[in-house]
Design a protein around this motif. Structure first.
Motif, short mmCIF file in Angstrom:
data_model
loop_
_atom_site.label_atom_id
_atom_site.label_comp_id
_atom_site.label_asym_id
_atom_site.label_seq_id
_atom_site.Cartn_x
_atom_site.Cartn_y
_atom_site.Cartn_z
N ALA A 261 0.68 -1.48 -0.21
CA ALA A 261 -0.20 -0.46 -0.52
C ALA A 261 1.16 1.61 0.09
CB ALA A 261 -0.83 -0.57 1.49
N PHE A 262 0.08 1.97 -0.50
CA PHE A 262 1.47 3.38 -0.60
C PHE A 262 0.24 4.65 -0.80
CE2 PHE A 262 4.99 1.66 -2.65
CZ PHE A 262 5.05 0.20 -2.84
N LEU A 263 0.85 5.63 0.08
CA LEU A 263 0.49 6.75 0.06
C LEU A 263 1.25 8.13 -1.07
CD1 LEU A 263 -1.15 9.93 0.85
CD2 LEU A 263 0.31 9.85 2.39
N GLY A 264 0.71 8.06 -2.04
CA GLY A 264 2.39 9.10 -3.17
C GLY A 264 2.76 7.39 -3.94
N GLU A 265 4.29 8.45 -3.50
CA GLU A 265 5.08 7.23 -3.50
C GLU A 265 5.42 6.39 -2.63
OE1 GLU A 265 4.09 6.89 -7.48
OE2 GLU A 265 5.67 6.11 -6.65
N GLN A 266 5.03 6.81 -1.36
CA GLN A 266 5.48 6.07 -0.51
C GLN A 266 5.08 4.80 0.15
OE1 GLN A 266 8.51 6.93 1.21
NE2 GLN A 266 8.48 8.78 -0.53
N PRO A 267 5.45 4.07 0.30
CA PRO A 267 5.43 2.66 1.10
C PRO A 267 4.80 2.93 2.72
CG PRO A 267 7.09 1.69 0.70
CD PRO A 267 6.95 3.60 0.73
N ILE A 268 3.46 2.91 3.06
CA ILE A 268 2.37 2.75 3.67
C ILE A 268 2.53 1.82 4.88
CG2 ILE A 268 1.34 5.14 3.49
CD1 ILE A 268 -1.00 4.03 2.63
N ARG A 269 2.49 1.42 6.06
CA ARG A 269 2.52 0.74 7.43
C ARG A 269 1.35 0.91 8.19
NH1 ARG A 269 2.60 -4.13 5.78
NH2 ARG A 269 2.87 -5.25 7.72
N ALA B 107 -4.24 2.70 7.63
CA ALA B 107 -3.24 1.92 6.97
C ALA B 107 -2.14 3.74 6.72
CB ALA B 107 -3.59 1.80 5.31
N SER B 108 -1.49 4.30 7.37
CA SER B 108 -1.07 5.41 7.08
C SER B 108 -0.55 5.67 8.57
CB SER B 108 -1.19 6.25 6.49
OG SER B 108 -2.43 6.71 6.78
N SER B 109 -0.87 5.09 9.78
CA SER B 109 -0.98 5.50 11.14
C SER B 109 -1.32 6.56 11.57
CB SER B 109 0.88 4.72 11.56
OG SER B 109 1.18 3.77 10.83
N ARG B 110 -2.21 6.63 10.85
CA ARG B 110 -3.21 8.25 11.61
C ARG B 110 -4.47 7.72 12.56
NH1 ARG B 110 -3.42 11.73 4.97
NH2 ARG B 110 -1.13 11.89 4.80
#
Ligand code: LIP
Length: 266
Positions: free
Chosen positions: A140-148, A202-205
């Protein structure tokens, strides 16, 4: 990965649809009709954005099926169906709150969230220029950055998002539950857009998100993005998410939250 071609199409169309939605927002938005209740509204922008998405998909992949919030379903001869919420967070969009999304997923099998396999998904917030994407097995990605997903925390330290139904009686019961849950967790967020809520897990927010009465198009893309980021995304017991219930979180947090919600009589 074969799904990359599907993701490229989902991303490109979601970005174009997001540009249209943002343009209509700048021009001014009015309620076109109400649906399941007086506060369950649709705007002309919802309808226009879905028509754009549906037309572009039909041109690119004429044998695929379609399942959209505003224009219903179209059958598939390819075994794939595109599940679309043209403007998720419609009330935010109506009020000019910069927290709404174009959500596009492509699934394999029957267009039923209990049985489908999501292959690719894109969630675009055009108000702030963020795009979340995922492919099955591709991360999974936010823009080009992988997210966890965030590392597990005790429930008392968890930032938890939720949402409420358009039905007033159901909202009352959901509010009572949140009142009982609030003292047990770090805090609650209700931002009004399920697809983004799932992307924020998905992006730890967020540490977790749960809701009831969602439609398939609300969670089709966000659930894939959250799962590919390492979250558990589930319905009740070990079922897939459906209209009755969806919960997304790190597996350890998901287990603790589900036990607590059961105890608080979700
Ligand atoms: C919305 C969801 C949100 C929920 C709202 C509404 P819509 O979808 O994204 O999570 O709390 O009540 O259902 O109607 O804006 O597409």
């Amino acid at each position: 990965m074969p799904h990359d071609e599907l993701l490229d199409l989902a991303r490109d169309i979601a970005l174009r649809a997001g540009e249209l939605a943002a343009l209509r927002r700048r021009e001014g938005v009015e309620v076109a009709a109400s649906k399941s209740s007086p506060v369950d509204i649709v705007t002309e922008a919802d309808r226009e954005t879905e028509a754009l998405i549906r037309g572009l998909l039909a041109d690119a992949r004429p044998n695929d099926g379609f399942l959209g919030e505003e224009s219903g379903s179209g059958s598939s001869s390819s075994g794939l169906t595109w599940v679309v919420d043209p403007i998720d967070g419609t009330v935010n969009f109506l009020y000019g709150l910069p927290h709404y999304a174009v959500s596009i997923a492509v699934v394999e099998g029957e267009p039923d969230p209990l049985t489908w396999t999501a292959l690719a998904g894109a969630v675009v917030n055009p108000a702030i220029g963020e795009i979340f994407t995922a492919t099955a097995g591709g991360g999974a990605f936010l823009g080009e950055q992988p997210i966890r997903v965030a590392a597990p925390v005790a429930l008392s330290q968890a930032l938890i998002a939720t949402g409420f139904a358009y039905d007033s009686a159901m909202r009352g019961r959901q509010g009572e539950l949140v009142a009982r849950l609030l003292p047990l967790v770090r805090d609650i967020r209700r931002q009004g857009t399920a697809s983004l809520d799932l992307c924020f897990v998905a992006s730890s927010r967020y540490n977790a998100y749960f809701e009831r009465t969602l439609s398939p198009w609300d969670h089709a893309a966000g659930a894939l993005i959250a799962r590919e980021a390492g979250a558990t995304v589930k319905g009740r017991a070990d079922a897939a998410p459906d209209r009755d219930f969806i919960l997304a979180a790190h597996p350890d947090v998901a287990a603790a939250l589900e036990r607590t919600l059961d105890r608080l009589a979700l």
